[in-house]
Design an enzyme around this catalytic site. Structure first.
Site, PDB file in Angstrom:
ATOM      1  N   GLU A  28     -42.178 -34.156  11.270  1.00 21.93           N
ATOM      2  CA  GLU A  28     -40.814 -33.997  11.809  1.00 21.93           C
ATOM      3  C   GLU A  28     -39.831 -34.328  10.691  1.00 21.93           C
ATOM      4  OE1 GLU A  28     -39.920 -36.486  15.273  1.00 21.93           O
ATOM      5  OE2 GLU A  28     -37.828 -36.583  14.625  1.00 21.93           O
ATOM      6  N   ARG A  59     -30.886 -35.110   9.188  1.00 26.11           N
ATOM      7  CA  ARG A  59     -29.929 -36.144   8.788  1.00 26.11           C
ATOM      8  C   ARG A  59     -29.553 -35.989   7.330  1.00 26.11           C
ATOM      9  NH1 ARG A  59     -32.938 -41.372  11.376  1.00 26.11           N
ATOM     10  NH2 ARG A  59     -33.467 -40.320  13.324  1.00 26.11           N
ATOM     11  N   LYS A  83     -39.853 -37.024  24.323  1.00 27.06           N
ATOM     12  CA  LYS A  83     -39.800 -38.139  23.376  1.00 27.06           C
ATOM     13  C   LYS A  83     -39.273 -39.345  24.154  1.00 27.06           C
ATOM     14  CE  LYS A  83     -36.913 -39.385  19.372  1.00 27.06           C
ATOM     15  NZ  LYS A  83     -36.914 -39.213  17.915  1.00 27.06           N
TER      16      LYS A  83
HETATM   17  C1  3PG Z   1     -35.833 -42.155  14.128  1.00 24.01           C
HETATM   18  O1  3PG Z   1     -35.110 -41.558  14.895  1.00 24.01           O
HETATM   19  O2  3PG Z   1     -35.469 -42.562  13.027  1.00 24.01           O
HETATM   20  C2  3PG Z   1     -37.225 -42.275  14.562  1.00 24.01           C
HETATM   21  O3  3PG Z   1     -37.256 -42.655  15.874  1.00 24.01           O
HETATM   22  C3  3PG Z   1     -38.030 -43.170  13.681  1.00 24.01           C
HETATM   23  O4  3PG Z   1     -37.792 -44.492  13.988  1.00 24.01           O
HETATM   24  P1  3PG Z   1     -38.476 -45.609  13.090  1.00 24.01           P
HETATM   25  O5  3PG Z   1     -37.771 -45.570  11.746  1.00 24.01           O
HETATM   26  O6  3PG Z   1     -38.219 -46.886  13.840  1.00 24.01           O
HETATM   27  O7  3PG Z   1     -39.935 -45.271  12.961  1.00 24.01           O
END
Ligand code: 3PG
Length: 213
Positions: free
Chosen positions: A47, A51, A135
């Site tokens: 994934e 961002r 999710k």
């Molecule tokens: C996110 O949106 O950044 C993901 O949920 C990953 O979260 P994490 O950095 O706590 O694994």
């Protein structure tokens, strides 16, 4: 494409392996070596979060050059995001929450949407629109394993990919639940290792993650 051009379902994607790396990609040149490092470690789904400016180009390159990996996008917030991911060759879209516009864009769309929920009401809204693979976000902050156990009673048909605060240490607690197909997390491919080009360490983290314990 990992699936010979066939549209994969959310269920197929979330059952490909126990862990989905959640990646912030700051440089599109890192996309292919990253995908190869993950694949070498036994990971087949990634994934790439929307961002960073490099995200869509990264998805495009992985889809074209490392077709063994199923590449999709995270942090999909709008219907335009969803369409851009599909155009880039992404095979799925994951959103941290849900909106009517996203549901409309996903309806009969070219790629599956895996919407995020954190409460029973959000879950019911998603279920009402026909989404059964969700999710659970932010997993640790929103009640973690106990919350998922509690949701199983009233919502036995829902399968979750919990994400947010999950690590190699606590992932097995989630993966032992019957309503969890896989977990997502950034620990397998953290930005600092990607930026250093430390593909060997990422492969090692992937090996541990892909074993699911
Ligand atoms: C996110 O949106 O950044 C993901 O949920 C990953 O979260 P994490 O950095 O706590 O694994």
């Amino acid at each position: 494409m990992a699936n010979n051009g066939k549209k994969l379902s959310a269920l197929e994607i979330l059952h490909t392996g126990p862990v989905v790396p959640v990646v912030v990609l700051r440089n599109a040149d890192h996309a292919v070596p990253l995908a190869k490092a993950l694949l070498a470690g036994g990971i087949r789904v990634v994934e790439i979060t929307l961002r960073s400016a490099a995200a869509l180009e990264g998805i495009r390159r992985i889809s074209a050059e490392v077709p063994e990996i199923i590449a999709g996008a995270g942090t999909v917030l709008t219907s335009d995001d969803l369409r851009a991911v599909a155009q880039a060759g992404g095979q799925f879209a994951i959103s941290p929450g849900l909106t009517p516009a996203l549901f409309a864009a996903a309806h009969d769309g070219p790629i599956p949407l895996i919407p995020g929920i954190a409460t029973p009401s959000e879950l019911m809204l998603a279920q009402e629109r026909g989404f059964t693979e969700l999710k659970f976000f932010p997993a640790e902050a929103a009640g973690g394993v106990e919350m998922l156990k509690a949701l199983h009673g009233p919502f036995p048909r829902i399968t979750f990919c919990p994400t947010g605060g999950i690590s190699q240490e606590n992932c097995k607690n989630y993966l032992s639940l019957s309503n969890v197909s896989c977990v997502g997390g950034s620990w397998i491919a953290p930005p600092e290792l990607i930026e250093k080009g430390d593909w060997d360490t990422i492969s090692e983290l992937a090996v541990n993650a892909a074993s699911g314990n």
